[in-house]
Each structure stands twice: as structure tokens, then as C-alpha cells.
Design an enzyme around this catalytic site. Structure first.
Site, mmCIF file in Angstrom:
data_model
loop_
_atom_site.group_PDB
_atom_site.id
_atom_site.type_symbol
_atom_site.label_atom_id
_atom_site.label_comp_id
_atom_site.label_asym_id
_atom_site.label_seq_id
_atom_site.Cartn_x
_atom_site.Cartn_y
_atom_site.Cartn_z
ATOM 1 N N ILE A 449 17.152 21.434 44.758
ATOM 2 C CA ILE A 449 18.555 21.494 44.345
ATOM 3 C C ILE A 449 18.723 21.682 42.845
ATOM 4 C CG2 ILE A 449 19.567 20.238 46.290
ATOM 5 C CD1 ILE A 449 19.467 17.686 44.644
ATOM 6 N N GLY A 452 14.574 19.640 36.828
ATOM 7 C CA GLY A 452 14.620 18.584 35.823
ATOM 8 C C GLY A 452 13.613 18.883 34.744
ATOM 9 N N ASP A 568 23.257 8.612 26.277
ATOM 10 C CA ASP A 568 23.524 10.008 26.653
ATOM 11 C C ASP A 568 24.563 10.066 27.764
ATOM 12 O OD1 ASP A 568 23.396 12.716 26.579
ATOM 13 O OD2 ASP A 568 21.434 12.892 27.553
HETATM 14 O O1 ACK Z 1 24.820 19.576 39.525
HETATM 15 P P1 ACK Z 1 23.727 19.371 40.473
HETATM 16 O O2 ACK Z 1 23.826 19.855 41.850
HETATM 17 O O3 ACK Z 1 23.360 17.799 40.493
HETATM 18 O O4 ACK Z 1 22.347 19.836 39.815
HETATM 19 C C1 ACK Z 1 21.626 18.805 39.244
HETATM 20 C C2 ACK Z 1 20.173 18.920 39.627
HETATM 21 O O5 ACK Z 1 19.906 17.960 40.613
HETATM 22 C C3 ACK Z 1 19.220 18.689 38.444
HETATM 23 O O6 ACK Z 1 19.421 17.423 37.913
HETATM 24 C C4 ACK Z 1 21.097 17.355 41.018
HETATM 25 N N1 ACK Z 1 20.827 15.954 41.258
HETATM 26 C C5 ACK Z 1 20.137 15.091 40.483
HETATM 27 N N2 ACK Z 1 20.105 13.881 41.056
HETATM 28 C C6 ACK Z 1 20.789 13.971 42.226
HETATM 29 C C7 ACK Z 1 21.112 13.055 43.260
HETATM 30 N N3 ACK Z 1 20.730 11.789 43.199
HETATM 31 N N4 ACK Z 1 21.832 13.506 44.284
HETATM 32 C C8 ACK Z 1 22.233 14.797 44.333
HETATM 33 N N5 ACK Z 1 21.952 15.706 43.391
HETATM 34 C C9 ACK Z 1 21.244 15.293 42.346
HETATM 35 C C10 ACK Z 1 22.103 17.535 39.922
#
Ligand code: ACK
Length: 805
Positions: A449, A452, A568
Site C-alpha cells: 500500500i 516507507g 513531527d
Molecule cells: O496514505 P496512505 O494510503 O496511508 O499511504 C501511506 C503508506 O502506507 C506509507 O506510509 C499507509 N499506511 C501506513 N500505515 C498504515 C496503517 N496502519 N493502515 C493503513 N495504511 C497505512 C499510508
């Protein structure tokens, strides 16, 4: 189809007519069509309708209406509207009231009228109109339809009210709640904790006029011994088997098996023991292992032990009592009574030291193989591939918590504070202190998704023993990582694992014993807040946005209470789930320095997300909860402007300069004045003058409880989207005196009171609060508003010299 018992008068006006609809199904209609005759006044009265306790009701009308143009002869008299009225009454006695006692709801016009031609084609052109009436104060009402010369067929009248349907949220049951009388009213409703749960923070929700539940606050937790599952609490079973191990004169070693039905991950065990028949004086040991040694016991004495397990939902029930006896004192030792205390003490110290050393050594070797009951079961289960999912604590906790109780007097452990993982010599120790180890086989990765700093972020599912499979987010550490990268990556888990709050992203655990190394957290369906808001520009009500802000503030209050400074805080680091609950995330150890693409190098060599950071943190790295409050103000601005970039395309250098010179972001469009004022408060130069997070939460709660306070928007003329606002004391030359200002807003009558009470300069006036006004005797709400609004406007006067009023 039955007789509705509606009354028409005059009798030759509205008529009850059986019809068929476009599908030739029989329908029941009331019709009137006296378009050729002058001065029509035909009434149709319904029977009495109970409002069933609702104070706002909705009436949906379905009707057809003839187009007057298709009736050349009737053009002069033909109408294309009719009127709807109501009359309130507690019972059916109001039936005979006069027309002029009815209150008009509205004139109803058709969106679509039909012609003869349409009729021939059997195109019904059914119109649907909905009106609402309230506040209603009696038990019921009559409706009346007045025709003044149109050609109408009333096909359906549906009367309804809206309610927020009964729901269980955060383990609290909220009853069916009929919406409020006012179309913008939010009703605060208290929830009742479901069976086997107790209040953690009084659960409340708000029922909107549209029948939606909004802004959940507070929660219940399952009672000790119960675990949360599908919105209920069911009891986990107590520990059933306890075995004695080594027994000495002064110690008893015990081991036991995990409860048959753990109903969740067991976080620790509580072992209560006391000398037989001395129950008022007992000791409690907390252990993460399934074995302990109780030491410092009296020789030759019987001790009673009871054990209970704790999961995230709380403690299970205590086991039955197990009784074991220490060895008697040897004859040789007893021959020299005076030596006994010294021997006992030294033996005890020896046993403790030995236990600690052995525990420590064992922990090193057993980490690789897993340890404790869970891991030995795993080892057995592995060959047949009936892999048991759970977690294992990597090492014996050297500091089992031990508390002594006497006559109910408990020595409580200190207030929990955040522990910086940097303080651990071995970062792995910190990870295993605060994060559960998860078997990789329990995780199913579904899709990538995002990316990082350390590797891909995936969504997937986690299946833990005794729990249903549930969705998770999985951060992975890319292959070929350095030891420092691994440390930094897992550092986030060491931090996150210390937090337990509904507005902080929840850590499920880590995978460190196999590759790839992973951090597993709860899944947030809507991803990061900034992207989500940009995608849904303008789609939310102010209350929904304030609900998001309230959640973030509540999470930040928790962090600041624990002594954790985020550094942050930004909308990109907030995650939002499908219920629009916002959670603070991104707790990297060095992420502020390395991970955030927004972070830029400062002249002092640090890397800082300039637009979100307080001036003192940029200038001399003074990061505190007060600097987090500044960032929170920026997040408020991002939320209220649906993900707009703070300070737009200004360069970082220009932002630093402008902020230093006292300029601040202007109000987002359509932003309630109270919220913008809160932003400005968060951006006070003096960090001690900024509100604390608990004050921000209370302030937002107040606004949510009283949504009309959000109706005053920042004056459109005083916000210019591409200019910054001068954040200087009110007045700034606009008015020469308090008197002049009060005269200008036609409040001159209060000049004397202001002067007498020390508000003699515009700077002093700037501090006036609503409370002060009331104290000064300004009791009329209209006057209070006028004065407060004027102060607010002066506070947001623009740099370009525009002077309000
Ligand atoms: O905006 P997004 O879809 O939400 O794209 C970023 C991506 O991963 C890189 O950080 C998504 N993300 C991070 N942690 C989570 C989580 N716990 N649940 C769903 N999406 C997440 C974040």
C-alpha cells in the site's frame, strides 16, 4: 388501501379515488381538479398522527400535478401549487379546529407537471417533496392539504422522524435516539457499558439531526477476566494447572500452563500468595513467564498460591488455591539460632542473584529457540505443521514486579511514563520489552500500500491464537539493511508498543526472528489523513472535521501525559480509519531527521519539518509538548482546509522569516471563528502561552456539544488566501482608545465599566474573555457576541493594512 378516515371539505373538493400506477397496481389517491372555477379553497385533513416522542417530523409527499399550459381554458384560474399545514394536539380532540388555526408548513410546487399527452402515454411524472416541521411540543398533530385551484393527485403521504439507531460502540450501548428538534442540533447521548465491562472514560456520542452517530468520546473496557470480542466481553478461563518445582527452606518455584481458553494474547500473569491462614498479608508478583520463584518465605511453612492471566482486555479469574510448603530448617542450622537471619538473608540473596544470572544466561540462549510454555508447544507442533500462533516473550523479565499488601493497603507503582528506547544499551531488549513477537506464519500479506523509509508498507491479515483473523498494516524492513537501519526501524515499535490509546496507532507486534523483519499495526482503512482529505475535499460537515481534530488532540494529550514529544505532528502522520477515527502514528527514533520528506536541514545541521515546527524548535531545537501544540495548530489548519499545504509554495526560509516576524497562516475558507482562534492560540510565540492538549480537548468537546458555536465563521472579507495574517496584539493603531472602539461597535455604554475594571488600553482589552464580559455585567448575549466578534476580527486583521470595522 383501507379507509384512512381523512376528511375533505367542502365535500366536492378533494375526492378519494382508486387508481392504478404505471405498473397497473391499484393505488389509493386523493384528487382535486377544480382548475376552471374561481376562488377554490379545498381542504383535506388527515387523521391524528402520533409523533411518538419526536420533536421534528418529516413529511414526504408523492403527487402528480397537471401543467396549466395544457389547459387553455383554465389558464386564468389554474394553479400549479398547493399548501401543506399542520396543527398540534395531544389527542384526537383537535379534529374540529378551524382552518385558520392550522400553521402553514410550505407551498408545494411540482418539479414535473404532466399534460394530457403524458397521461395518454401513461407517464405519471410523480413528484416527491419532503418538508420537516419542528420543534413539536404536543403528542401528535394533524396535517392538512389546501388546494386553491390546481389539478392534483396526492398519491402518498409518508410521515416519519429520524433516529440514531441503537448501536454498540467502544463497548458501550447507545440507545435508539430520536434526533433533536433543531436541524443542526447534536444530541449528546451517554452510553451504558455492556455486560462485563466497566467505564474507562464516560462513553458518549452525538446524535445528529440526520440520524447519524458522530464523534464518539470515552469508552468502556472489559472487566477483569473478560476479553473484548465482536463488541462483547466473554470470560477467559482461569489457569487450571499449577505445578510445584524446586522447593527450598525459603522459596517455592512454580510453573503453570496457559489457561485452556486464553481468549487473546496473554500479556502477563499475576501470582498472589500468602502464608496459610494469613490472607490479610499477601504478596503479588507479576510475571510474563509461566514460572516464578517466590522467595523470602518462612521455612517449614505452608503457602497458598493463586494465579490469573491478563490479556489486553484485563485480568482473567484467579485459579483455585494451590498450597505448597517450604522445606523445614535443618537441625544444624537450627542449633545456632542467632545465625538464622544472616543465613536466610544470604541464601535468599544468593538464590535471587543466581536466579537473575541463570535467567539472564538462559534468555540469551533461549531467544533463538523461543522459550516458555508457548514456545515449547510450538517446538512440538512444528513437525506436523500445526503451527500454533501466538507470541513468545523473548526473555525472562529480570524485573518481575512484586508488590506487598497488608490489610488491603496497596503500594501502587508510579505513574507510567514513556521510556526512551535509546536508554537501552541493547535496542533488541527495548523491542522485546514493549513489543510482542509474532510468528511470521500468523501473517498473510495481501498487497503493497505504500513505501516507507525502510521498506514497503503492506496490508494483510493477522491470525493470532484464540482470536479471529483481522486486517493489519505491515511495515517491512528491506533486505540488505544495516544494523543501524534495523535498530531504527524497530525503534518505532519500541515506542509505539508503550502506548495504549484509541487515538494512537496500535502495535500488534513485531517479527524479528525471521526475515523480513516486520512491524505489524492495526489497519486504518482510509490511510493518511492529508491524502484522505485532499481526495474528499469539501465532503464533511464541520462537526465531522472537529471530531477528527478532537481525536488527534486526545491522542496528543495521552502522549504528552506520558512525557513523549512527537516532533513531527502533521496530517501526513495521522491515519484515519473507516469510522473517521484519527490516530497519531509515525514514532520513528530518527525519522524526524531522516524519514520525513518534509524535513529540511536547518542552519544548525538538524533536519526539521519547518512548516509544522514551532519557532523555538527550529531556532534552538527546543522540542516540547508545547512545540507539539504548535504543530497541532498547523494540523488543524490542514484539516479545516482539506489538506492544503501550509504556507503554500513559500520557501522554507520565507516561512521561518514570516513566522519570526509575527505573521501567521490566515483562516481556511469557511472556518468557524472559534477554531481559527484556537489555531492562533497554538501559534503563540511564547510557548507557555499556548494551550495544553487537555485544554484543547476540552475546548473541542465544548464546541461539539454546542454546534451553534461553530456557526460564526471567520469573516470572509478578513481572510485573503494568499496573505499571512499579522498576529499582533489587537488594536495596532486601529483605534486610539477603548472608548473609540466601543463607540464604533455601538457598545459605548460599556466604556465606563471597561475603564473602571482596568480595561483601559486596547492591549488590555485583547485579553477579555466571555467570562470577563459576564463579570463586567455585559449580560445580553447579543452584546457579548458583538464585543467578542469585534475582538476576534481585530485579531485577524490583515498585513496589507486592512483595518476591520
Ligand atoms: O496514505 P496512505 O494510503 O496511508 O499511504 C501511506 C503508506 O502506507 C506509507 O506510509 C499507509 N499506511 C501506513 N500505515 C498504515 C496503517 N496502519 N493502515 C493503513 N495504511 C497505512 C499510508
Amino acid at each position: 388501501m383501507g379507509d384512512l378516515g381523512w376528511i375533505a371539505y367542502p365535500k366536492n373538493g378533494w375526492e378519494e379515488i382508486g387508481e392504478v400506477d404505471e405498473n397497473y397496481a391499484p393505488i389509493h389517491t386523493y384528487q382535486v381538479c377544480k382548475v376552471m372555477e374561481q376562488n377554490q379553497n379545498n381542504w383535506l385533513l388527515t387523521s391524528w398522527i402520533s409523533n411518538e416522542g419526536a420533536s421534528r417530523i418529516f413529511i414526504e409527499l408523492k403527487f402528480t400535478l397537471r401543467d396549466c399550459n395544457s389547459l387553455p381554458g383554465g389558464l386564468g384560474t389554474c394553479k400549479e401549487t398547493f399548501n401543506m399545514y399542520y396543527f398540534e394536539s395531544d389527542d384526537e380532540d383537535g379534529r374540529n379546529i378551524k382552518e385558520n388555526q392550522y400553521i402553514k408548513i410550505d407551498t408545494i410546487a411540482a418539479d414535473e407537471s404532466f399534460t394530457e399527452l403524458d397521461l395518454g402515454d401513461r407517464v405519471m411524472k410523480l413528484n416527491t417533496e419532503v418538508r420537516d416541521v419542528g420543534p413539536l411540543t404536543k403528542k401528535g398533530f394533524y396535517l392538512a392539504f389546501q388546494d386553491v385551484g390546481a389539478c392534483i393527485a396526492l398519491v402518498s403521504v409518508r410521515v416519519y422522524y429520524k433516529k440514531c439507531p441503537s448501536v454498540i460502540r467502544n463497548l458501550a450501548r447507545f440507545p435508539d435516539t430520536i434526533t433533536g428538534a433543531d436541524s443542526s442540533q447534536l444530541l449528546e447521548v451517554s452510553g451504558v457499558c455492556i455486560n462485563h465491562s466497566v467505564t474507562e472514560e464516560a462513553p458518549k456520542m452525538h446524535c445528529s439531526a440526520e440520524g447519524e452517530w458522530l464523534v464518539p468520546i470515552g469508552k468502556c473496557l472489559c472487566k477483569a477476566g473478560y476479553e473484548e470480542k465482536n463488541n462483547t466481553c466473554q470470560a477467559p478461563s482461569p489457569v487450571s494447572t499449577v505445578k510445584k518445582g524446586k522447593i527450598t527452606k525459603n522459596s517455592i518455584s512454580l510453573s503453570w500452563q496457559e489457561p485452556d481458553r486464553p481468549n487473546g494474547i496473554i500479556l502477563e500473569y499475576e501470582i498472589k500468595y500468602f502464608e496459610k491462614d494469613q490472607e490479610t498479608s499477601y504478596t503479588i508478583i507479576k510475571s510474563k513467564e509461566t514460572a516464578i520463584t517466590a522467595d523470602g518465605l518462612k521455612p517449614g511453612s505452608a503457602y497458598v498460591f493463586q494465579i490469573r492471566a491478563r490479556t489486553a482486555a484485563g485480568y482473567g479469574g484467579f485459579s483455585r488455591r494451590f498450597e505448597f510448603e517450604t522445606s523445614p530448617v535443618s537441625v544444624a542450622a537450627s542449633s545456632d539460632q542467632s545465625q538464622i537471619p544472616i543465613i536466610v538473608v544470604s541464601v535468599t540473596v544468593g538464590v535471587i542473584l543466581l536466579a537473575v544470572v541463570i535467567g539472564f544466561l538462559l534468555s540469551g540462549s533461549c531467544c533463538d529457540h523461543g522459550c516458555g510454555w508457548a514456545s515449547s508447544l510450538r517446538a512440538v507442533a512444528y513437525p506436523s505443521l500445526t503451527w500454533r500462533c501466538g507470541y513468545s516473550k523473548a526473555k525472562q523479565d529480570p524485573e518481575e514486579e512484586k508488590m506487598h499488601f497488608h490489610n488491603g493497603h496497596i503500594k501502587l507503582p508510579g505513574v507510567r511514563t514513556y521510556v526512551d528506547p535509546h536508554t537501552y544499551e541493547d535496542p533488541n531488549q527495548a523491542v522485546h520489552e514493549f513489543a510482542k513477537e509474532i510468528e511470521a506464519s500468523c501473517i498473510t500479506i495481501e498487497r503493497v500500500i505504500g513505501a516507507g523509509e525502510f521498506g514497503e508498507v503492506c496490508s494483510g491479515r493477522l491470525k493470532l491464537q484464540g482470536k479471529r483473523e483481522f486486517p493489519v498494516a505491515i511495515k517491512t524492513l528491506k533486505v540488505g539493511y544495516t544494523e543501524k537501519q534495523r535498530r531504527d526501524f524497530l525503534g518505532e515499535a519500541s515506542i509505539m508498543g508503550q502506548f495504549d490509546h484509541p487515538n494512537i496507532i496500535h502495535l500488534e507486534g513485531v517479527v524479528t526472528k525471521s526475515k523480513p523483519v516486520m512491524i505489524v499495526t492495526e489497519y486504518m482503512e482510509n490511510g493518511s489523513l492529508d491524502t484522505f482529505l485532499k481526495k474528499n475535499d469539501g465532503q464533511f460537515t464541520v462537526i465531522q472535521l472537529v471530531g477528527m481534530l478532537r481525536g488527534i488532540a486526545s491522542g496528543m494529550k495521552y502522549l504528552s501525559d506520558m512525557g513523549y514529544v512527537h516532533r513531527d505532528l502533521a496530517a501526513r502522520n495521522i491515519l484515519i480509519n473507516s469510522n473517521l477515527v484519527c490516530k497519531v502514528s509515525d514514532f520513528g527514533l530518527s525519522r524526524v531527521l531522516e524519514d520525513d520528506p518534509e524535513a529540511a536541514y536547518t542552519t544548525r545541521g538538524g533536519k526539521i519539518p519547518i512548516r509544522w515546527t514551532a519557532p523555538e524548535a527550529i531556532a534552538f531545537r527546543k522540542f516540547t509538548s508545547a512545540s507539539d501544540v504548535w504543530s497541532y495548530g498547523i494540523v488543524m489548519w490542514e484539516v479545516m482546509s482539506y489538506g492544503e499545504r501550509p504556507y503554500w509554495e513559500m520557501t522554507n526560509q520565507d516561512v521561518i522569516k514570516a513566522v519570526e516576524e509575527g505573521y501567521r497562516l490566515p483562516s481556511p475558507m469557511d472556518c468557524p471563528a472559534a477554531l481559527y482562534q484556537l489555531m492562533l492560540d497554538c501559534w503563540q510565540k511564547d510557548r507557555n502561552s499556548r494551550p495544553k492538549f487537555d485544554e484543547i480537548v476540552s475546548m473541542l468537546d465544548k464546541l461539539i456539544r454546542n454546534p451553534s458555536s461553530l456557526k460564526t465563521l471567520v469573516n470572509a472579507s478578513s481572510r485573503v488566501s494568499n496573505l499571512l495574517v499579522e498576529h499582533s496584539p489587537v488594536g495596532s493603531g486601529a483605534y486610539r482608545s477603548v472608548g473609540e472602539w466601543l463607540e464604533a461597535i455601538k457598545m459605548g455604554r460599556y466604556t465606563e465599566i471597561f475603564m473602571e475594571n482596568g480595561y483601559s488600553s486596547m492591549d488590555a482589552v485583547a485579553q477579555v474573555t466571555l467570562e470577563d464580559l459576564r463579570r463586567l455585567g455585559v449580560t445580553l448575549v447579543g452584546h457579548q457576541k458583538k464585543i467578542m466578534n469585534s475582538l476576534q476580527e481585530m485579531k485577524v486583521q490583515l498585513v496589507n493594512g486592512m483595518v476591520p470595522l
